[in-house]
Design an enzyme around this catalytic site. Structure first.
Site, mmCIF file in Angstrom:
data_model
loop_
_atom_site.group_PDB
_atom_site.id
_atom_site.type_symbol
_atom_site.label_atom_id
_atom_site.label_comp_id
_atom_site.label_asym_id
_atom_site.label_seq_id
_atom_site.Cartn_x
_atom_site.Cartn_y
_atom_site.Cartn_z
ATOM 1 N N THR A 7 54.860 37.996 34.001
ATOM 2 C CA THR A 7 53.957 36.852 34.158
ATOM 3 C C THR A 7 52.903 37.161 35.218
ATOM 4 O O THR A 7 52.225 36.265 35.696
ATOM 5 C CB THR A 7 54.733 35.578 34.580
ATOM 6 O OG1 THR A 7 55.482 35.874 35.763
ATOM 7 C CG2 THR A 7 55.659 35.097 33.481
ATOM 8 N N ARG A 21 50.367 40.487 35.669
ATOM 9 C CA ARG A 21 49.167 40.951 34.982
ATOM 10 C C ARG A 21 49.584 42.038 33.996
ATOM 11 O O ARG A 21 50.475 42.860 34.291
ATOM 12 C CB ARG A 21 48.157 41.544 35.972
ATOM 13 C CG ARG A 21 47.365 40.511 36.767
ATOM 14 C CD ARG A 21 46.341 39.771 35.906
ATOM 15 N NE ARG A 21 45.459 38.882 36.669
ATOM 16 C CZ ARG A 21 45.681 37.582 36.869
ATOM 17 N NH1 ARG A 21 46.751 36.992 36.370
ATOM 18 N NH2 ARG A 21 44.810 36.862 37.567
ATOM 19 N N ASP A 61 53.754 36.967 29.206
ATOM 20 C CA ASP A 61 52.716 35.924 29.274
ATOM 21 C C ASP A 61 51.354 36.533 29.556
ATOM 22 O O ASP A 61 50.344 35.838 29.485
ATOM 23 C CB ASP A 61 53.085 34.926 30.394
ATOM 24 C CG ASP A 61 52.137 33.730 30.461
ATOM 25 O OD1 ASP A 61 51.845 33.150 29.399
ATOM 26 O OD2 ASP A 61 51.693 33.378 31.577
ATOM 27 N N GLU A 104 43.990 41.353 27.065
ATOM 28 C CA GLU A 104 44.039 39.972 26.582
ATOM 29 C C GLU A 104 42.652 39.340 26.630
ATOM 30 O O GLU A 104 41.862 39.705 27.484
ATOM 31 C CB GLU A 104 45.031 39.140 27.406
ATOM 32 C CG GLU A 104 44.633 38.986 28.878
ATOM 33 C CD GLU A 104 45.595 38.125 29.683
ATOM 34 O OE1 GLU A 104 46.792 38.427 29.705
ATOM 35 O OE2 GLU A 104 45.103 37.162 30.304
ATOM 36 N N HIS A 163 49.071 33.650 28.329
ATOM 37 C CA HIS A 163 48.691 33.487 29.745
ATOM 38 C C HIS A 163 48.736 32.004 30.165
ATOM 39 O O HIS A 163 47.735 31.439 30.589
ATOM 40 C CB HIS A 163 47.282 34.070 29.984
ATOM 41 C CG HIS A 163 47.055 34.468 31.424
ATOM 42 N ND1 HIS A 163 46.381 35.613 31.798
ATOM 43 C CD2 HIS A 163 47.391 33.869 32.600
ATOM 44 C CE1 HIS A 163 46.310 35.690 33.110
ATOM 45 N NE2 HIS A 163 46.928 34.641 33.623
ATOM 46 N N GLY A 220 50.899 30.816 32.498
ATOM 47 C CA GLY A 220 51.607 30.680 33.785
ATOM 48 C C GLY A 220 51.240 29.429 34.568
ATOM 49 O O GLY A 220 52.106 28.663 34.977
ATOM 50 N N SER A 221 49.967 29.216 34.788
ATOM 51 C CA SER A 221 49.547 28.092 35.637
ATOM 52 C C SER A 221 49.092 26.882 34.825
ATOM 53 O O SER A 221 48.527 25.933 35.382
ATOM 54 C CB SER A 221 48.418 28.548 36.566
ATOM 55 O OG SER A 221 47.293 28.994 35.807
#
Ligand code: DGY
Length: 322
Positions: free
Chosen positions: A238, A240, A264, A269, A288, A290-291
Site C-alpha cells: 500500500t 508505492r 493497492d 498506475e 490506489h 489507501g487514503s
C-alpha cells in the site's frame, strides 16, 4: 483586486476543502477533475503564488526549472512526495510540504483489507458469485491462508506501518519490522526489529510494504529477496508500486512461492500496470484507495491548507519537506 494568495489546485478536491480555499485564497479550481499536462500546469502557474497538486502531477527537476518565479510553494495533497524533486525545489527556493499523519488510519485499513483479501481469496469468491458459478459448499472448497497468529512483517515502520502493525496485533499476529532506524520501545510495542530487509524476510508470513519510494527502495522486493520469504507468504503493498519488481513478484505468484498478493499501488498506475496482474487469480487488486475516505481526504486537504496558511503568514509550515 483581492490580495489573497493565488493557488493553482490541480485536481478536484472535497467540497469542504474547496470551500476553505474559496474563503481564504484565490483558487484556480479544476471542477471537471481533468488531468493537466505539464505544459498546462506551467502556463497556469504564471498566475499562481503556490500550487496544490496531488501525486498524479509530476514535478521532476526539469519541470521545477520551468516553474515561474512567482510560485513560492508546492503544498502537496499527499504524504508521498516521490512525484516532486525536493532538491530541485529547494535549490529554486520553492517550499514543499506534504500531509503526514492524517491518512495513516485509512491506509492501514486498506493494508489489512489487502492482506485479508489476498489470504482468503476474496477476488475469486466475489467473481464466482457474480458470475453465478458458485455451485456447492464443501470442506475443501476455496481454502485460503489463515492470518490469525501468524507473523506480520513491515518494511518501513513509519506512521502507516505502525498503525498497520497495531491492527495486525488485533489478529494476534506477531509483528516484525525493518526500518532505517529502530523505533523507541514505546513505539515498537513489542515488535521485533531486524537490521536489514534480508534479516526480516524469513520472518514474514505476511509482508506489508510501507516504505516511501526513493531511489534506494526502487525494486526493493526483487527476486533474491522474495526467495528469502517463507514458502506461501503473502505480500501486501500500500506504499508505492516502484518498491516491487513486478516480474519477480508475478513469477513468485505463479510458482506458488508467494501464496497471494494484495496490491493497492502499482508501477505504471493507472494505465500501464503489469498486464499479468489482471490474469492472476491469487491477487487482490485495488486502485490506489489507501487514503480514499471522506474523513481522510478532508484531513489531507485541511493539512495542505494549514501548510499554505503558515507559508503565507510568514511562519514555518508544519509539514515542510523542502
Ligand atoms: C499519498 O498521500 O501519498 C497517497 O498515496 C495519495 O497520493
Amino acid at each position: 483586486m483581492s490580495d489573497k494568495p493565488r493557488i493553482l489546485v490541480t485536481r478536484k478536491l472535497p467540497d469542504a476543502v474547496e470551500a476553505r480555499l474559496q474563503r481564504d485564497y484565490q483558487p484556480m479550481l479544476n471542477p471537471d477533475d481533468r488531468l493537466y499536462s505539464t505544459d498546462e500546469i506551467i502556463e497556469m502557474a504564471a498566475n499562481a503564488d503556490a500550487i496544490l497538486p496531488c501525486h498524479t502531477e509530476k514535478f521532476p527537476a526539469e519541470v521545477i526549472a520551468r516553474l515561474p518565479e512567482n510560485v513560492r510553494a508546492i503544498a502537496n495533497f499527499s504524504v508521498g512526495h516521490d512525484h516532486v524533486d525536493l532538491d530541485a525545489a529547494k535549490a529554486k527556493g520553492i517550499i514543499v510540504t506534504n500531509t503526514p499523519d492524517v491518512l495513516s488510519d485509512a491506509t492501514a485499513e486498506i493494508a489489512i483489507l489487502c492482506m485479508l483479501g489476498a489470504a482468503r481469496r476474496a477476488y475469486e469468491g466475489e467473481r464466482m458469485i457474480r458470475a453465478q458459478q458458485w455451485k456447492d459448499w464443501s470442506p475443501t472448497f476455496m481454502l485460503g491462508a489463515q492470518t490469525t497468529g501468524k507473523r506480520f512483517g513491515v518494511v518501513g515502520m513509519g506512521r502507516v506501518g505502525q498503525v498497520a502493525a497495531k491492527r495486525a496485533r488485533g489478529f494476534d499476529m506477531e509483528v516484525h519490522y525493518y526500518n532505517r532506524s529502530r523505533l523507541s520501545a514505546d513505539l515498537e510495542c513489542g515488535a521485533t526489529y531486524h537490521e536489514t530487509v534480508e534479516d526480516l524476510l524469513p520472518h514474514c508470513d505476511v509482508l506489508s510494504i510501507h516504505c516511501p519510494a526513493t531511489p534506494q527502495t526502487t525494486g526493493l522486493l526483487n527476486r533474491e529477496r522474495i526467495a528469502l520469504l517463507p514458502d506461501g507468504a503473502i505480500v501486501v503493498n500500500t506504499g508505492r508500486g516502484g518498491v516491487v519488481d513486478d516480474e519477480a513478484l508475478i513469477e513468485a505468484l505463479t510458482s506458488g512461492k508467494v501464496f497471494a498478493a494484495g496490491l493497492d499501488v502499482f508501477n505504471g498506475e493507472p494505465d500501464h500496470i503489469h498486464p499479468k496482474y489482471r490474469e492472476l487469480d491469487n491477487v487482490f487488486l485495488l486502485p490506489h484507495l489507501g487514503s480514499a475516505t471522506v474523513e481522510t481526504r478532508n484531513g489531507m486537504g485541511f493539512r495542505a491548507l494549514d501548510n499554505l496558511d503558515a507559508i503565507f503568514a510568514g511562519r514555518e509550515p508544519g509539514d515542510r519537506i523542502a
